[in-house]
Write an enzyme that holds these catalytic residues in place. Structure first.
Site, PDB file in Angstrom:
ATOM      1  N   CYS A 115      11.446  -8.207  33.302  1.00  0.00           N
ATOM      2  CA  CYS A 115      12.421  -7.291  32.689  1.00  0.00           C
ATOM      3  C   CYS A 115      12.895  -7.775  31.321  1.00  0.00           C
ATOM      4  CB  CYS A 115      13.623  -7.113  33.604  1.00  0.00           C
ATOM      5  SG  CYS A 115      13.132  -6.567  35.227  1.00  0.00           S
ATOM      6  N   HIS A 263      18.459  -3.223  29.257  1.00  0.00           N
ATOM      7  CA  HIS A 263      17.286  -2.987  30.103  1.00  0.00           C
ATOM      8  C   HIS A 263      17.704  -2.021  31.208  1.00  0.00           C
ATOM      9  CE1 HIS A 263      14.301  -3.375  33.117  1.00  0.00           C
ATOM     10  NE2 HIS A 263      15.035  -4.145  33.902  1.00  0.00           N
ATOM     11  N   ASN A 293      13.146   2.337  36.483  1.00  0.00           N
ATOM     12  CA  ASN A 293      13.115   1.016  35.839  1.00  0.00           C
ATOM     13  C   ASN A 293      11.665   0.729  35.445  1.00  0.00           C
ATOM     14  OD1 ASN A 293      12.927  -1.759  35.383  1.00  0.00           O
ATOM     15  ND2 ASN A 293      14.379  -2.304  36.981  1.00  0.00           N
TER      16      ASN A 293
END
Ligand code: UT7
Length: 336
Positions: A115, A263, A293
């Protein structure tokens, strides 16, 4: 020392839209649970036969970023590709993109920081440009999550969250002092490495061994594992710390943030940060609702969309921040 600026941004997501209701047809989940816990309403998944892969999506995003930058592919000095879902164990996606875009024999480097991958990649690119070693660097974040998730009820705590897509940025030496990347801040804490991980197939967990060890298939280590609540608790702390670290390093305060691009891990995490820092809605950009995501791709996709919508303008102070598997976390402060 030189300074690095973003000359062009691009993104790409597959056409295939997968709604929460679509997922509820293949596993025991529902739209209300997913929206309440994550804010996600839909995500994109590569469809078999649509020609996409992590490298292909990265190439498509990179093409747009290159066009917008006005920088020729022939002038790219380095490719940095961030992903946790590469097409192959080896070689990396960077060299695949090099081949697809017919870029000359420049170096290509893959970054594996999940991430936080895009900010790590940005930081690597920034160091090379700052020192004058390279002038133009192509940075890509791309993920094909749908190719490796458990779409049964067993995997629902992970598989409803993630989506596919790619984003890219062309970085170049800034002509104006003070414009561009002001600083990047990188961290990791390996003691929590397995709290969000994919153990195999790998050199430690090869497919025949996995099958032999799990004849019932009830504890399968070739799907991602996430200790969701533990990750969540660490995320909100580390996001806050690393944003403050970036601001303080540049003598800035929270009120100076024109746009925070977190993020896109979970809308609840972004909202927590927004409330903690008392930021207005127009100071934080979220698009997890549409894409889920997308790990290393989430920041460049969000940054590209924010820029396309005119929400990131010249002179703005833009803060990028990420947290995820590793654990790793990072931030970047940019004067647009
Ligand atoms: O980008 C990388 C970093 N990742 C993150 O930052 C993710 C951080 N974590 C999270 O976002 C959240 O922990 C999740 C969204 C993953 C999960 O939310 P949660 O509120 O922590 O739920 P939970 O895992 O504690 O599960 C609560 C309940 C459980 O049922 P019981 O035991 O209470 O009966 C789960 O089995 O919800 C159940 N559940 C689901 N129900 C319907 C788990 N997944 C689902 C699902 N649909 N998809």
């Amino acid at each position: 020392m030189y300074q690095t600026k973003i000359a062009g941004l691009g993104s790409y997501v597959p056409e295939n839209v997968v709604t929460n209701d679509d997922l509820s047809k293949v596993m025991d989940t529902n739209d209300a649970w997913i929206q309440e816990r994550t804010g996600i309403t839909e995500r994109r998944h590569i469809k078999k036969g649509d020609g996409n892969s992590t490298a292909v999506m990265g190439m498509k995003a990179a093409k747009v970023a290159l066009e917008r930058s006005g920088i020729s592919k022939d002038d790219i000095d380095l490719i940095v590709f961030a992903t946790l879902s590469p097409d192959y164990y080896f070689p990396g996606c960077g060299v695949q993109v090099q081949e697809m875009l017919d870029i000359h024999t420049c170096p290509a480097l893959d970054v594996r920081n999940q991430c936080s991958g895009f900010i790590y990649a940005l930081s690597v690119a920034d160091q090379f440009i700052k020192t004058g070693m390279y002038k133009n660097v192509l940075v890509i974040g791309s993920e094909n999550h749908s190719g490796g998730l458990d779409f049964t009820t067993r995997g629902r705590g992970v598989s409803v969250i993630f989506g596919d897509g790619a984003g890219a940025a062309v970085l170049t030496q800034s002509d104006h002092n003070g414009q561009g990347i002001l600083s990047t801040h990188l961290h990791s804490e390996g003691k929590h490495a397995l709290e969000l991980s994919l153990k195999g197939p790998s050199t430690m967990h090869w497919v025949p061994e996995i099958i032999a060890e799990n004849p019932q298939g009830d504890d399968i280590p070739y799907y991602p594992y996430m200790n969701g609540q533990f990750v969540f608790k660490n995320a909100v702390v580390r996001f806050s710390e690393v944003i403050m670290e970036g601001l303080q390093a540049n003598g800035l305060e929270v009120k100076d943030i024109d746009m925070l691009i977190p993020h896109q891990a979970n809308l609840r995490i972004s909202q927590f940060i927004q409330q903690k820092f008392k930021l207005e809605d127009d100071q934080v950009y979220n698009n997890i609702q549409k894409y889920g995501n997308t790990t290393a791709a989430s920041i460049p996709i969000a940054l590209t969309e924010a820029w396309e919508e005119g929400k990131v303008k010249e002179g703005d102070t833009v803060v990028l921040a990420a947290f995820g598997s590793g654990f790793t976390w990072a931030s970047a402060v940019i004067k647009w």
